[in-house]
Scaffold this motif. Structure first.
Motif, PDB file in Angstrom:
ATOM      1  N   THR A 168       1.020  -1.231  -0.272  1.00 34.09           N
ATOM      2  CA  THR A 168      -0.160   0.142   0.121  1.00 34.09           C
ATOM      3  C   THR A 168       0.414   0.900   0.393  1.00 34.09           C
ATOM      4  O   THR A 168      -0.070   1.999  -0.049  1.00 34.09           O
ATOM      5  CB  THR A 168      -0.440  -0.071   1.110  1.00 34.09           C
ATOM      6  N   GLY A 169       2.408   1.053   0.306  1.00 32.69           N
ATOM      7  CA  GLY A 169       3.098   2.305  -0.025  1.00 32.69           C
ATOM      8  C   GLY A 169       3.292   3.263   1.510  1.00 32.69           C
ATOM      9  O   GLY A 169       3.314   4.099   1.912  1.00 32.69           O
ATOM     10  N   ARG A 170       2.213   2.654   3.045  1.00 29.43           N
ATOM     11  CA  ARG A 170       2.401   3.375   3.743  1.00 29.43           C
ATOM     12  C   ARG A 170       3.255   2.827   4.819  1.00 29.43           C
ATOM     13  O   ARG A 170       3.484   1.913   4.613  1.00 29.43           O
ATOM     14  CB  ARG A 170       0.906   2.919   4.630  1.00 29.43           C
ATOM     15  N   MET A 172       5.711   4.148   8.209  1.00 28.24           N
ATOM     16  CA  MET A 172       6.225   4.975   9.662  1.00 28.24           C
ATOM     17  C   MET A 172       6.416   4.261  10.530  1.00 28.24           C
ATOM     18  O   MET A 172       7.320   3.104  10.516  1.00 28.24           O
ATOM     19  CB  MET A 172       4.380   4.646  10.762  1.00 28.24           C
ATOM     20  N   THR A 173       7.042   5.697  11.446  1.00 30.30           N
ATOM     21  CA  THR A 173       7.555   5.018  12.561  1.00 30.30           C
ATOM     22  C   THR A 173       7.592   4.362  14.399  1.00 30.30           C
ATOM     23  O   THR A 173       6.652   5.325  14.382  1.00 30.30           O
ATOM     24  CB  THR A 173       9.260   5.850  12.712  1.00 30.30           C
ATOM     25  N   LYS A 174       8.059   4.125  14.890  1.00 35.40           N
ATOM     26  CA  LYS A 174       7.957   3.453  15.677  1.00 35.40           C
ATOM     27  C   LYS A 174       9.179   3.744  16.542  1.00 35.40           C
ATOM     28  O   LYS A 174      10.526   3.292  15.841  1.00 35.40           O
ATOM     29  CB  LYS A 174       7.335   2.394  16.134  1.00 35.40           C
ATOM     30  N   ARG A 189      -1.836  -2.453  12.441  1.00 36.69           N
ATOM     31  CA  ARG A 189      -3.236  -1.585  11.210  1.00 36.69           C
ATOM     32  C   ARG A 189      -2.082  -1.397  10.069  1.00 36.69           C
ATOM     33  O   ARG A 189      -2.634  -1.010   9.125  1.00 36.69           O
ATOM     34  CB  ARG A 189      -2.582  -0.286  12.006  1.00 36.69           C
ATOM     35  N   LEU A 190      -0.689  -1.563   9.772  1.00 42.08           N
ATOM     36  CA  LEU A 190      -1.103  -1.517   8.505  1.00 42.08           C
ATOM     37  C   LEU A 190      -0.979  -3.310   7.244  1.00 42.08           C
ATOM     38  O   LEU A 190      -1.027  -2.413   6.781  1.00 42.08           O
ATOM     39  CB  LEU A 190       0.629  -1.240   8.497  1.00 42.08           C
ATOM     40  N   THR A 192      -2.840  -6.430   5.787  1.00 44.48           N
ATOM     41  CA  THR A 192      -3.612  -5.169   4.744  1.00 44.48           C
ATOM     42  C   THR A 192      -4.573  -6.822   5.120  1.00 44.48           C
ATOM     43  O   THR A 192      -3.753  -7.612   5.194  1.00 44.48           O
ATOM     44  CB  THR A 192      -3.584  -4.902   3.902  1.00 44.48           C
TER      45      THR A 192
ATOM     46  N   ALA B 156      -7.303   1.594   3.077  1.00 46.06           N
ATOM     47  CA  ALA B 156      -5.440   1.757   2.820  1.00 46.06           C
ATOM     48  C   ALA B 156      -4.934   1.053   1.556  1.00 46.06           C
ATOM     49  O   ALA B 156      -3.992   0.484   0.446  1.00 46.06           O
ATOM     50  CB  ALA B 156      -3.564   1.193   4.018  1.00 46.06           C
ATOM     51  N   VAL B 159      -6.736   3.498  -1.999  1.00 43.62           N
ATOM     52  CA  VAL B 159      -6.470   4.652  -1.561  1.00 43.62           C
ATOM     53  C   VAL B 159      -5.799   5.334  -3.004  1.00 43.62           C
ATOM     54  O   VAL B 159      -4.688   4.298  -3.565  1.00 43.62           O
ATOM     55  CB  VAL B 159      -6.080   5.435  -0.388  1.00 43.62           C
ATOM     56  N   MET B 161      -4.584   8.197  -2.377  1.00 48.67           N
ATOM     57  CA  MET B 161      -3.773   9.346  -2.294  1.00 48.67           C
ATOM     58  C   MET B 161      -1.989   8.208  -1.724  1.00 48.67           C
ATOM     59  O   MET B 161      -2.141   7.657  -0.937  1.00 48.67           O
ATOM     60  CB  MET B 161      -4.241   9.630  -0.472  1.00 48.67           C
ATOM     61  N   PRO B 162      -0.985   8.754  -1.977  1.00 49.56           N
ATOM     62  CA  PRO B 162       0.632   8.142  -1.952  1.00 49.56           C
ATOM     63  C   PRO B 162       0.854   8.058  -0.739  1.00 49.56           C
ATOM     64  O   PRO B 162       1.367   7.374  -0.810  1.00 49.56           O
ATOM     65  CB  PRO B 162       1.037   8.793  -2.683  1.00 49.56           C
ATOM     66  N   VAL B 163      -0.250   9.419  -0.140  1.00 51.82           N
ATOM     67  CA  VAL B 163       0.857   9.175   1.148  1.00 51.82           C
ATOM     68  C   VAL B 163      -0.708   9.468   2.580  1.00 51.82           C
ATOM     69  O   VAL B 163      -2.032   9.007   2.023  1.00 51.82           O
ATOM     70  CB  VAL B 163       1.506  10.583   2.249  1.00 51.82           C
ATOM     71  N   GLY B 164      -0.420   9.299   3.918  1.00 50.91           N
ATOM     72  CA  GLY B 164      -1.796   9.721   4.843  1.00 50.91           C
ATOM     73  C   GLY B 164      -2.574   8.198   4.907  1.00 50.91           C
ATOM     74  O   GLY B 164      -1.751   7.250   4.200  1.00 50.91           O
ATOM     75  N   TYR B 165      -2.977   6.987   5.597  1.00 50.33           N
ATOM     76  CA  TYR B 165      -3.655   6.811   6.489  1.00 50.33           C
ATOM     77  C   TYR B 165      -4.709   6.945   6.907  1.00 50.33           C
ATOM     78  O   TYR B 165      -5.112   7.959   7.515  1.00 50.33           O
ATOM     79  CB  TYR B 165      -2.755   5.898   7.507  1.00 50.33           C
ATOM     80  N   ASP B 223       0.137   9.152  14.476  1.00 46.24           N
ATOM     81  CA  ASP B 223       1.513   8.342  12.959  1.00 46.24           C
ATOM     82  C   ASP B 223       1.018   8.890  12.094  1.00 46.24           C
ATOM     83  O   ASP B 223       2.498   8.941  11.692  1.00 46.24           O
ATOM     84  CB  ASP B 223       1.382   7.053  13.339  1.00 46.24           C
ATOM     85  N   PHE B 224      -0.532   9.610  11.809  1.00 47.28           N
ATOM     86  CA  PHE B 224      -0.896  10.368  10.383  1.00 47.28           C
ATOM     87  C   PHE B 224      -1.037  11.722  10.279  1.00 47.28           C
ATOM     88  O   PHE B 224      -1.391  11.791   9.464  1.00 47.28           O
ATOM     89  CB  PHE B 224      -1.188   9.116   9.581  1.00 47.28           C
TER      90      PHE B 224
END
Lengths: 206, 572
Positions: A168-170, A172-174, A189-190, A192, B156, B159, B161-165, B223-224
């Protein structure tokens, strides 16, 4: 423009570091290396086409084989860094929470921040001593520095992990020392499909 | 920007070539994947014509019949719902669609919008369809509001939109709102779900000196936040009361330039004289899609300034006074906004809260999430004249401004005003520094029961507050309801800035770097824009609701990279 010149002059001070990075390796390179990848994904043009080696000396194309189309949890440390700022113990707890997903649809990677020193043998010793079953990555220093640059990792110690779903190209950092539940939750969460969970613990207001 | 970039490129070449090739290895070359870019090497957006596009002015959010809410509002989910029974109900749907940032971007043949616009996340609720910024929530003190916001974004996997959640939680910045309606980062709705917000429209401590005027609503997803707001999820909110009525003709209160209609005719002619302008700096890829480097945790900089999500627009104004509510929508850019001819104007508010008296100035300085209202008098111009808003603040990366001022042609274009003849009469109050706006609530230090410190720093590759990374289960401060405290905000960085934002209550500055506040800083605020090594000592009272809130850096990229703490108001 005067001010900008000053800024450019300040930039120049970073050049010797880059130069060192380049000249330390004996490898002969093309003048223009385009780093093409055989596969494309949302972030495929960010990662150079490099071969990396894990603690079992298994070689892989970094993006193609380890990132593309996968859900990844990427952390960064070194043998020396781990002594000063340990992250692996916490990530082992995340590994335990991921259970059977690890190595199937979820890939965990730790990339060394010290590729000139950390050999696959060193990394194997570290991984085995902690019970870490995921891949610890080293390689040509130049290539590894490229990857560190791509992930925005500076310095030899980093407390940052990237969680990314390259389907999905998402990304994030933790913090790598964040409570393992929240790192595992970021993975959930990320995710699918059937593995997607919006949260592991519902912290929403009633 | 073009000039600078080409200069940089030349500079980089001149500097790097000898260093890399100097070792006699003429073939040595750092391999750097094409997409591996940093703040200085991001490609420019496609070219657009400046001052070509009329500014977008959002209409008012339109109320709905509460009988049509399914399921109905649940009073048990809200603190003090009965005390502040909603009088106006609204519904907003958050959707993905295409938004015309600029005709030149929309018309790029490869733009996925097919000529209609660039991909965007938007709010519905007015008669304009889905928009970004969303419809303006116009509310009045004493008239409580209920808003149901539906997440109708695709999942997800789907979408564009290439960014965001695509999970949403909407914060009404910085309304005096109970925790469960505040847009707390963990209170998110996934695709297909909704979240209910109850805005009591109450004055903090029932004190008219605590009135808020210019607010905005924006996404606050854990986080988003940076990317979701960047995708389009922001909108304005205006609170009026009997003193600041929004009507210059009603003979009541301040008679500031008014607006009963909002919106515009679509050709750059606003329907009124009280105009909200939110700034977001955006960078577009060659297809005209907003692009964003998530791997740069220092912050995001766009190369084009958008005003109400229109790139470098124009607006027609009459030869009279206007009230402009100027918002820095972030995520990371700081602004010093001035008129291109250096003409002065009057600043009315800081962070949307009335000052005691207007301050005459030639520029306003805004960090992310700061808002200032200004009164500009265009009567000294002639019809046919133009004047621009320009940005004087130099910033080369997401960490914060360089501290240098842009001059001459280097000033960044923001928007153009085209002056027209006066169409009616200007009944708004002439502005000068002697006008009394609103008293400040007193600072009574004898009420203080506790002093706390929040240090903003960088550690281990992430941003920290008091050395901690965001963890929603850790309560980092627990003031008691009905008490007052002193909070110290400190920036430990020497080269970065942190707009420190605390939800729910406004603070008053006691000292900034050891000095008493003057001018616009002598005010109620909710974002302390900390420059390198700054120390702001502020006074807080905590009242009216209990629950969990947050303190975070409003450079949303820092926020998303751990620079946030939870704090709770506990029963007194």
């Amino acid at each position: 423009m005067k001010n900008r010149r000053k800024f450019i002059a300040a930039l120049a001070t970073t050049v010797p570091f880059l130069a060192t990075a380049a000249t330390n390796t004996k490898k002969k390179q093309e003048v223009f290396k385009s780093c093409p990848s055989n596969v494309t994904g949302p972030m495929s043009d960010r990662f150079g086409q490099v071969i990396v080696t894990d603690q079992d000396k298994k070689k892989s194309w970094f993006y193609e084989e380890l990132i593309h189309d996968k859900l990844v949890l990427v952390s960064f440390t070194s043998i020396r860094g781990e002594k000063h700022y340990p992250i692996i113990d916490n990530l082992v707890k995340v590994q335990d929470m991921l259970e059977d997903r690890l190595g199937k649809d979820v890939t965990m990677l730790t990339i060394t921040t010290n590729p000139t020193k950390d050999s696959p043998e060193d990394l194997k010793k570290l991984a085995d001593s902690k019970g870490a079953k995921w891949q610890f990555i080293t390689g040509e220093p130049d290539d590894i520095r490229n990857l560190l640059l791509a992930f925005g990792i500076k310095g030899s110690i980093s407390g940052l992990s990237w969680v990314g779903n390259e389907k999905t190209g998402r990304w994030m950092t933790k913090a790598s020392r964040q409570h393992p539940l929240f790192i595992a939750e970021a993975v959930a969460r990320l995710s699918t499909g059937k593995d997607h969970k919006p949260f592991l613990v519902d912290l929403r207001s009633v | 920007m073009k000039k600078r970039r080409s200069f940089l490129k030349k500079g980089a070449l001149a500097l790097t070539v000898p260093a890399i090739f100097g070792a006699g290895n003429a073939n040595a070359q750092l391999c750097r994947a094409q997409g591996n870019r940093g703040s200085l090497t991001e490609p420019d957006s496609p070219p657009v014509r400046s001052y070509y596009e009329p500014v977008f002015l959002p209409n008012k959010l339109l109320p709905v019949d509460p009988a049509n809410l399914v399921p109905p509002a649940d009073p048990n989910r809200h603190q003090r719902f009965g005390d502040f029974q909603p009088q106006k109900y609204y519904e907003q749907h958050i959707t993905e669609g295409f938004w015309n940032y600029h005709t030149d971007l929309s018309n790029i043949p490869s733009n996925p919008g097919g000529g209609t616009g660039s991909v965007a996340w938007m709010f519905s609720g007015s008669d304009q369809g889905p928009t970004t910024p969303g419809p303006t929530l116009v509310a009045k003190y004493g008239e409580p509001v209920f808003v149901r916001r539906y997440n109708d974004l695709p999942t997800a996997e789907n979408v564009l939109m290439p960014v965001g959640y695509p999970a949403i939680t909407t914060h009404l910045h910085n309304a005096h709102t109970a925790s469960e309606s505040d847009g707390y980062p963990m209170d998110f709705a996934m695709s297909g779900q909704f979240w209910d917000h109850h805005y009591g429209m109450l004055l903090a401590r029932n004190d008219p000196r605590e009135t808020l005027s210019s607010l905005w609503y924006h996404d606050h997803m854990i986080d988003f936040t940076a990317t979701n707001v960047y995708a389009g999820l922001s909108g304005m909110a205006i609170f009026y009361d009997e003193y600041d009525t929004g009507d210059e003709n009603d003979g009541q209160g301040l008679a500031l330039p008014g607006n009963s209609q909002f919106g515009s005719d679509g050709n750059g002619n606003p329907n009124g004289y009280d105009i909200s302008l939110i700034l977001h700096d955006v960078r577009f890829d060659p297809n005209g899609t907003p692009t964003y480097n998530v791997f740069d945790t220092d912050g995001h900089l766009g190369d084009l300034i958008t005003v109400n999500r229109t790139v470098e627009p124009f607006m027609n104004v009459e030869r009279r006074r206007y009230r402009f509510r100027i918002y820095d929508g972030g995520p990371s850019r700081f602004y010093e906004i001035a008129l291109s001819d250096g003409k002065s104007f009057h600043i009315l508010t800081n962070d949307g809260n009335m000052l005691q008296n207007p301050v005459e100035a030639t520029s306003v300085i805004l960090g992310p999430a700061n808002r200032q209202d200004v009164i500009i008098d265009f009567s000294s111009y002639s019809a046919g004249d133009t004047v621009e808003f320009v940005n004087l603040m130099e910033q080369v990366n997401g960490q914060g401004p360089t501290g240098r001022r842009l001059e001459g042609p280097d000033r960044m274009k923001v928007m153009q005003f085209r002056i027209k003849e006066l169409a009616g009469t200007d009944n708004s109050m002439p502005m000068n520094e002697g006008v009394h706006l609103r008293d400040l609530p007193g600072i009574n230090l004898s009420e203080v029961v506790k002093e706390r410190e929040f240090v903003f720093d960088h550690d281990m590759g992430l941003w920290t507050v008091n050395g901690k990374f965001m963890d929603p289960t850790i309560v980092s401060a627990d003031p008691k309801q009905g008490t007052a405290e002193i909070w110290n905000f400190k920036n430990a960085g020497t080269s970065w800035a942190h707009p420190c934002h605390v939800h729910f209550e406004e603070f008053q500055v006691i000292e900034w770097n050891g000095r008493k506040p003057t001018g616009v800083l002598n005010s109620r605020k909710d974002v302390a824009t900390l420059g390198p090594n700054d120390h702001a000592k502020v006074f807080y009272r905590f009242d009216d609701f209990v629950g969990r809130f947050i303190i975070h850096c409003h450079n949303n990229v820092h926020e998303d990279n751990a620079m946030m703490l939870r704090w709770d108001i506990t029963p007194g």
